[in-house]
Design an enzyme around this catalytic site. Structure first.
Site, mmCIF file in Angstrom:
data_model
loop_
_atom_site.group_PDB
_atom_site.id
_atom_site.type_symbol
_atom_site.label_atom_id
_atom_site.label_comp_id
_atom_site.label_asym_id
_atom_site.label_seq_id
_atom_site.Cartn_x
_atom_site.Cartn_y
_atom_site.Cartn_z
ATOM 1 N N CYS A 267 -2.059 -2.570 8.054
ATOM 2 C CA CYS A 267 -1.949 -3.574 6.993
ATOM 3 C C CYS A 267 -0.674 -4.410 7.097
ATOM 4 O O CYS A 267 -0.706 -5.622 6.882
ATOM 5 C CB CYS A 267 -2.057 -2.918 5.624
ATOM 6 S SG CYS A 267 -3.676 -2.133 5.357
ATOM 7 N N ASP B 294 0.775 -1.245 0.000
ATOM 8 C CA ASP B 294 0.000 0.000 0.000
ATOM 9 C C ASP B 294 0.811 1.303 0.000
ATOM 10 O O ASP B 294 0.441 2.267 0.671
ATOM 11 C CB ASP B 294 -0.962 0.027 1.195
ATOM 12 C CG ASP B 294 -1.854 -1.202 1.275
ATOM 13 O OD1 ASP B 294 -1.955 -1.939 0.279
ATOM 14 O OD2 ASP B 294 -2.441 -1.442 2.352
ATOM 15 N N LYS C 293 -6.930 -4.297 -3.128
ATOM 16 C CA LYS C 293 -7.610 -4.937 -2.005
ATOM 17 C C LYS C 293 -8.422 -3.903 -1.242
ATOM 18 O O LYS C 293 -8.197 -2.699 -1.385
ATOM 19 C CB LYS C 293 -6.599 -5.613 -1.071
ATOM 20 C CG LYS C 293 -5.676 -4.652 -0.330
ATOM 21 C CD LYS C 293 -4.700 -5.427 0.551
ATOM 22 C CE LYS C 293 -3.731 -4.527 1.287
ATOM 23 N NZ LYS C 293 -4.311 -3.669 2.311
#
Length: 184
Positions: A113, A14, A77
């Site tokens: 995450c 990310d 995602k």
């Protein structure tokens, strides 16, 4: 357990424009992610990149995208843990079936995450290596808590020098000469 280039895969989590802009020490985190990506590319280590809701957070930042090769995979995602996303989970497991059970993890945010992914990977029998100098959070305290928790959870907390030198194994090789500028 030392890292092995034959057993490793790199997961960059990310590192996207709108999220990176808010990260404490963002330039350092980005530089360390680039360093790991360059080393992985030079050593033929497979790379997977996740993007958390890119419509809202933007795509992976250009400095990383520019380094990605055709064999590298970028997957979207909405789940916080990459392992909870079907496509990412399948990619990671496919690479493990090819003998790559060590997942080197870099990216953001460390306490969300990255941590959830590393803990889930360990639970599924992977060896998770979180690169402390290549992960970040919006708040310094959140990153510090994540690093401490990861160490207690079974994940290995390493830095980018450790990763690159363990992948290289020795000096004097063509790979060492190519990657030496990254670690000097």
């Amino acid at each position: 357990m030392l890292l092995s280039r034959e057993k490793s895969q790199l997961l960059i989590v990310d590192v996207q424009g709108n999220l990176l802009a808010a990260i404490d020490g963002k330039d350092w985190v980005l530089e360390r992610c680039q360093r790991l990506l360059r080393a992985a590319r030079a050593l033929n280590i497979p790379v997977t990149v996740s993007e958390q809701y890119p419509k809202g957070l933007g795509p992976t930042v250009d400095p990383l995208r520019d380094l990605l090769g055709n064999a590298d995979v970028v997957l979207e995602k909405i789940e916080f843990s990459c392992v909870k996303n079907e496509a990412l989970r399948e990619r990671l497991h496919e690479l493990r079936r090819q003998g790559r059970s060590q997942v080197v993890i870099a990216g953001i945010e460390a306490h969300v995450c990255v941590t959830q992914t590393a803990i889930d990977l360990e639970a599924q029998g992977f060896e998770a290596f979180v690169v402390a100098d290549a992960v970040g959070s919006r708040a310094k305290e959140s990153r510090k808590l994540a690093i401490a928790r990861l160490g207690r959870s079974g994940a290995d907390v390493v830095n980018s020098d450790m990763v690159i030198f363990e992948w290289l194994e020795r000096a004097g090789t063509p790979e060492f000469k190519e990657l030496h500028p990254l670690v000097k």
